[in-house]
Design a protein around this motif. Structure first.
Motif, PDB file in Angstrom:
ATOM      1  N   ASP A  13      31.529  46.773  48.543  1.00 20.19           N
ATOM      2  CA  ASP A  13      30.381  46.011  48.213  1.00 20.19           C
ATOM      3  C   ASP A  13      30.634  44.646  48.367  1.00 20.19           C
ATOM      4  O   ASP A  13      30.558  43.860  47.325  1.00 20.19           O
ATOM      5  N   ARG A  59      34.748  42.097  34.033  1.00 15.87           N
ATOM      6  CA  ARG A  59      33.891  43.075  33.975  1.00 15.87           C
ATOM      7  C   ARG A  59      32.360  41.931  33.556  1.00 15.87           C
ATOM      8  O   ARG A  59      32.537  41.273  32.511  1.00 15.87           O
ATOM      9  N   SER A  76      36.664  46.997  45.999  1.00 19.75           N
ATOM     10  CA  SER A  76      37.214  48.082  46.138  1.00 19.75           C
ATOM     11  C   SER A  76      36.350  49.347  46.678  1.00 19.75           C
ATOM     12  O   SER A  76      36.702  50.242  47.343  1.00 19.75           O
ATOM     13  N   GLN A  77      34.976  49.210  46.209  1.00 13.27           N
ATOM     14  CA  GLN A  77      34.025  50.201  46.916  1.00 13.27           C
ATOM     15  C   GLN A  77      33.114  49.672  47.874  1.00 13.27           C
ATOM     16  O   GLN A  77      32.436  50.392  48.307  1.00 13.27           O
ATOM     17  N   ARG A 120      30.845  45.934  35.716  1.00 16.74           N
ATOM     18  CA  ARG A 120      31.824  46.124  36.597  1.00 16.74           C
ATOM     19  C   ARG A 120      32.510  44.702  36.737  1.00 16.74           C
ATOM     20  O   ARG A 120      31.901  43.834  36.611  1.00 16.74           O
ATOM     21  N   SER A 121      33.564  44.663  37.533  1.00 12.55           N
ATOM     22  CA  SER A 121      34.057  43.540  38.008  1.00 12.55           C
ATOM     23  C   SER A 121      33.982  43.488  39.557  1.00 12.55           C
ATOM     24  O   SER A 121      33.791  44.096  40.334  1.00 12.55           O
ATOM     25  N   ALA A 133      45.953  41.122  43.001  1.00  9.23           N
ATOM     26  CA  ALA A 133      44.636  41.256  43.575  1.00  9.23           C
ATOM     27  C   ALA A 133      44.048  40.015  44.391  1.00  9.23           C
ATOM     28  O   ALA A 133      43.860  40.136  45.560  1.00  9.23           O
ATOM     29  N   ILE A 173      38.692  40.113  38.088  1.00 10.55           N
ATOM     30  CA  ILE A 173      39.181  41.427  36.948  1.00 10.55           C
ATOM     31  C   ILE A 173      38.029  41.345  35.968  1.00 10.55           C
ATOM     32  O   ILE A 173      38.234  42.521  35.332  1.00 10.55           O
ATOM     33  N   LEU A 197      36.378  42.818  41.391  1.00  5.23           N
ATOM     34  CA  LEU A 197      37.713  43.710  41.977  1.00  5.23           C
ATOM     35  C   LEU A 197      37.070  45.255  42.309  1.00  5.23           C
ATOM     36  O   LEU A 197      37.138  45.719  43.228  1.00  5.23           O
ATOM     37  N   GLU A 198      36.375  45.568  41.347  1.00  2.00           N
ATOM     38  CA  GLU A 198      35.990  46.966  41.265  1.00  2.00           C
ATOM     39  C   GLU A 198      34.957  47.068  42.625  1.00  2.00           C
ATOM     40  O   GLU A 198      34.906  48.063  43.496  1.00  2.00           O
ATOM     41  N   LEU A 199      33.983  46.249  42.784  1.00  2.00           N
ATOM     42  CA  LEU A 199      32.861  46.030  43.914  1.00  2.00           C
ATOM     43  C   LEU A 199      33.525  46.054  45.137  1.00  2.00           C
ATOM     44  O   LEU A 199      33.288  46.852  46.088  1.00  2.00           O
ATOM     45  N   THR A 238      47.709  41.754  37.105  1.00  2.00           N
ATOM     46  CA  THR A 238      46.574  42.516  38.185  1.00  2.00           C
ATOM     47  C   THR A 238      45.837  41.593  38.624  1.00  2.00           C
ATOM     48  O   THR A 238      45.379  41.777  40.090  1.00  2.00           O
TER      49      THR A 238
END
Length: 96
Positions: free
Chosen positions: A79, A62, A76-77, A69-70, A30, A60, A72-74, A26
């Motif tokens: 940020d 956290r 994708s949102q 969070r990671s 990414a 990836i 990658l999460e930020l 992943t």
């Protein structure tokens, strides 16, 4: 003591190995996606970690700095600025 006939940890070890392999895959995917959609972030990741694998693992992972969070999460949102800010601090230090 764990019996040599049945070790309940063995299947869990295999599960964990698969999960880590999937997570590494992943991270690589990414990084590939970032090279296309945001080459600046991709370049900053590589410059900061000096390795595609280390950059992918950080992407990836956290972290406390991102509230559990990671990056990658930020990303994708949307940020991006928070991720770039942290990368800047990691690369140049907090006083730069």
């Amino acid at each position: 003591m764990i019996s040599s006939d049945f070790n309940p940890l063995e299947p869990l070890t295999a599960d964990a190995a698969r999960l880590y392999a999937d997570l590494e895959d992943t991270g690589r995917r990414a990084m590939e996606a970032l090279r296309t959609i945001d080459p600046v972030v991709s370049e900053e990741l590589f410059a900061t970690f000096e390795s595609e694998d280390r950059a992918a693992r950080w992407l990836i992972s956290r972290t406390i700095g991102f509230g559990g969070r990671s990056a990658l999460e930020l990303l994708s949102q949307g940020d991006r600025e928070e991720v770039m800010h942290v990368l800047h601090h990691l690369r140049y230090g907090f006083c730069a």
